[in-house]
Write an enzyme that holds these catalytic residues in place. Sequence first.
Site, PDB file in Angstrom:
ATOM      1  N   GLU A 127      -6.180   3.675   4.733  1.00 24.54           N
ATOM      2  CA  GLU A 127      -5.178   3.810   5.803  1.00 24.54           C
ATOM      3  C   GLU A 127      -4.398   2.501   5.973  1.00 24.54           C
ATOM      4  O   GLU A 127      -3.177   2.512   6.163  1.00 24.54           O
ATOM      5  CB  GLU A 127      -5.859   4.191   7.125  1.00 24.54           C
ATOM      6  CG  GLU A 127      -6.456   5.587   7.137  1.00 24.54           C
ATOM      7  CD  GLU A 127      -7.868   5.695   6.565  1.00 24.54           C
ATOM      8  OE1 GLU A 127      -8.457   6.778   6.735  1.00 24.54           O
ATOM      9  OE2 GLU A 127      -8.383   4.725   5.975  1.00 24.54           O
ATOM     10  N   TYR A 137      12.665   0.689  -9.016  1.00 22.55           N
ATOM     11  CA  TYR A 137      11.286   1.144  -8.909  1.00 22.55           C
ATOM     12  C   TYR A 137      10.308   0.181  -9.579  1.00 22.55           C
ATOM     13  O   TYR A 137       9.166   0.074  -9.158  1.00 22.55           O
ATOM     14  CB  TYR A 137      11.110   2.574  -9.434  1.00 22.55           C
ATOM     15  CG  TYR A 137      11.862   2.887 -10.703  1.00 22.55           C
ATOM     16  CD1 TYR A 137      11.360   2.533 -11.938  1.00 22.55           C
ATOM     17  CD2 TYR A 137      13.092   3.535 -10.640  1.00 22.55           C
ATOM     18  CE1 TYR A 137      12.053   2.815 -13.098  1.00 22.55           C
ATOM     19  CE2 TYR A 137      13.801   3.823 -11.798  1.00 22.55           C
ATOM     20  CZ  TYR A 137      13.274   3.452 -13.023  1.00 22.55           C
ATOM     21  OH  TYR A 137      13.964   3.730 -14.168  1.00 22.55           O
ATOM     22  N   LYS A 163      -7.962   7.598  -3.541  1.00 22.28           N
ATOM     23  CA  LYS A 163      -9.083   6.802  -4.045  1.00 22.28           C
ATOM     24  C   LYS A 163      -9.974   7.727  -4.876  1.00 22.28           C
ATOM     25  O   LYS A 163     -10.881   8.371  -4.363  1.00 22.28           O
ATOM     26  CB  LYS A 163      -9.845   6.187  -2.868  1.00 22.28           C
ATOM     27  CG  LYS A 163     -10.891   5.183  -3.279  1.00 22.28           C
ATOM     28  CD  LYS A 163     -11.517   4.543  -2.030  1.00 22.28           C
ATOM     29  CE  LYS A 163     -12.614   3.579  -2.405  1.00 22.28           C
ATOM     30  NZ  LYS A 163     -13.294   3.051  -1.203  1.00 22.28           N
ATOM     31  N   GLU A 188     -18.974  -2.273  -2.361  1.00 19.92           N
ATOM     32  CA  GLU A 188     -17.568  -2.068  -2.712  1.00 19.92           C
ATOM     33  C   GLU A 188     -16.785  -3.377  -2.690  1.00 19.92           C
ATOM     34  O   GLU A 188     -15.789  -3.524  -3.387  1.00 19.92           O
ATOM     35  CB  GLU A 188     -16.908  -1.082  -1.741  1.00 19.92           C
ATOM     36  CG  GLU A 188     -17.355   0.344  -1.903  1.00 19.92           C
ATOM     37  CD  GLU A 188     -16.636   1.271  -0.958  1.00 19.92           C
ATOM     38  OE1 GLU A 188     -15.922   2.169  -1.452  1.00 19.92           O
ATOM     39  OE2 GLU A 188     -16.778   1.102   0.274  1.00 19.92           O
TER      40      GLU A 188
END
Length: 117
Positions: free
Chosen positions: A73, A53, A98, A21
């Site tokens: 997290e 935004y 994800k 990854e």
Amino acid sequence: MDKVLIRQLSIETVIGIYEWEKQIHQTLVVDLDMAWDNRAAAAGDDYQYALCYETVSKRITSLITEKPIELIETVAEMIAQCVQTEFKVPWVQVVVMKPGAIPHAASVGVTIERGRL
């Protein structure tokens, strides 16, 4: 309290705990709910009082793509801290997803809330 929303902000970044990854880019999808008093902006139709935004989205993308991160997290906490500190948002809810992370699930993710409404 009013809220400013960002939905399905797609960020390509290096994310994950496995060595493979750390060698590729993966997509994270971020939703934000940010407490913001919109009355001043609306009353005068004045952008200077609005929570932009576009600016928030660009900053979040830059933050999350600066360096590899292992955990979603951590991504959620980084986003919450950035939005509260840099944009003076008193309360934020951050959802980080994800997609395709595990077989047979469309997505996995976390939701956090920080601050007060």
